[in-house]
Write an enzyme that holds these catalytic residues in place. Structure first.
Site, short mmCIF file in Angstrom:
data_model
loop_
_atom_site.label_atom_id
_atom_site.label_comp_id
_atom_site.label_asym_id
_atom_site.label_seq_id
_atom_site.Cartn_x
_atom_site.Cartn_y
_atom_site.Cartn_z
N CYS A 135 0.84 -1.21 0.00
CA CYS A 135 0.00 0.00 0.00
C CYS A 135 0.87 1.25 0.00
CB CYS A 135 -0.93 -0.01 1.21
SG CYS A 135 -1.97 1.45 1.33
N CYS B 161 -0.49 4.11 2.15
CA CYS B 161 -0.26 3.97 3.60
C CYS B 161 1.20 4.22 3.95
CB CYS B 161 -0.62 2.56 4.07
SG CYS B 161 -2.09 1.87 3.35
N ASP B 162 2.11 3.63 3.20
CA ASP B 162 3.52 3.60 3.63
C ASP B 162 4.45 4.52 2.84
OD1 ASP B 162 2.73 1.68 5.45
OD2 ASP B 162 3.15 0.00 4.11
#
Ligand code: NAP
Length: 309
Positions: free
Chosen positions: A138, A141-142
């Site tokens: 992701c 997200c990261d």
């Protein structure tokens, strides 16, 4: 584990943000939902290191966010069953019969499918070891963790290309590693990719090994043309090689798209009384906040359906 319910007005299948939000909303409305947790609670987010795009939390571990949702749903009276669903069939009187992994059965008037999808893995050495230690599924997200660093995305579809472009907001250099000599991503995305100076496409290459110490620091590439190998130094690897929907148990009851995702309009599937929310829905955004929003929406339609009968 709660006692098995033989009959329920509502069974929710899946314990990610869509399923748990639906449980919270319907429990608050007095419905006493039963939630089939599956093998482990919390869906994909339970394994996500840090979530930085869920409104209200600048940064929260995925585990903590999901445990908060679980305890909120439980305190409101949701009955959790730690089993997986094997099959759903139509029962008598517009009811559904759900067979669980224990062979026990529940009869329900409405079912919400919120089983999500799992990211496909590369299945190469080092992938599990460095999962969440440099290997991610992701970029949203990261990605922000890789400001000024070198990262790579593997895959050649829309997701891989979008993630590569998104990562240039943070990373200094982004490799896009693809196993063929052309991308399957849409042309407008390819145009954006090829005009971005920070992105370098590595064609005709497969990752055969992921290596590092505490965290990932390189991948070993093999050319599909001549089998030659070379190491590529990088600190983050984003795997975007597609997803697999968890819908096998319901595919003969509701309409699905060619990939097995459930076709739903406003969370309503082709089978009255069966609803779908979150990543399992064809065309979903595949973001936690979107899944949670669908969990709220589906509770409205479940209540409408039950009230109208
Ligand atoms: P996808 O379209 O299935 O693409 C997966 C990519 O990963 C393909 O390029 C494939 O290579 C590659 N791949 C598969 N297994 C691999 C392996 N083991 N090793 C290396 N590479 C591998 O998946 P997606 O990009 O996640 O998209 C899924 C669906 O969502 C698609 O229908 C897509 O159009 C849609 N989507 C749409 C948008 C949008 O904004 N419109 C955004 C994201 C996703 P090959 O090309 O060689 O098969």
């Amino acid at each position: 584990m709660a006692n098995m319910s033989e009959y329920s007005e509502l069974v929710i299948v899946g314990s990610g943000p869509a399923g748990l939000t639906c449980a919270i909303y319907t429990a608050r409305s007095g419905l006493s939902p039963v939630l089939l947790v599956g093998q482990a609670p919390g869906g994909q987010l339970i394994n996500t290191d840090t979530i930085e795009n869920y409104p209200g939390f600048k940064s929260i571990p995925g585990y903590e966010l999901m445990m908060n949702m679980l305890s909120q749903a439980e305190e409101l009276g949701t009955q959790f069953i730690y089993q997986s669903l094997e099959r759903i069939e139509r029962g008598e009187g517009n009811r559904f019969r759900l067979s669980l992994s224990s062979a026990e059965q529940i009869v329900a008037r409405t079912v919400v499918i919120a089983t999500g999808a799992t990211h496909r893995r590369l299945n190469v050495p080092g992938e599990e070891e460095f999962s969440n230690k440099g290997v991610s599924w992701c970029a949203t997200c990261d990605g922000p963790m890789y400001r000024g660093k070198t990262v790579a995305v593997v895959g050649g579809g829309n997701t891989a290309v979008m993630e590569a472009i998104f990562l240039t907001n943070f990373a200094e250099h982004v490799f896009l590693i693809h196993r063929r000599d052309s991308l399957r991503a849409e042309k407008y995305l390819q145009d954006k990719l090829f005009s971005n100076d920070k992105i370098e496409v590595v064609w005709n290459s497969e990752i055969v090994q992921i290596s590092g110490n505490e965290r990932l620091n390189s991948v070993l590439l093999r050319s599909v043309i001549d089998n030659s190998e070379r190491a590529l130094a990088l600190l983050g690897l984003f795997v975007a090689v597609g997803t697999t929907p968890s819908s096998g148990f319901v595919s003969d009851l509701v309409e699905t798209d060619g990939d097995g995702y459930i076709i739903a309009r406003d969370t309503k599937t082709s089978c009255a009384g069966v609803f779908a929310a979150g990543d399992i829905v064809s065309g979903s955004l595949k973001q936690a906040v979107f899944a949670a929003g669908q969990g709220a929406l589906v509770s409205k339609y479940v209540e409408e359906y039950l009230g109208a009968r």
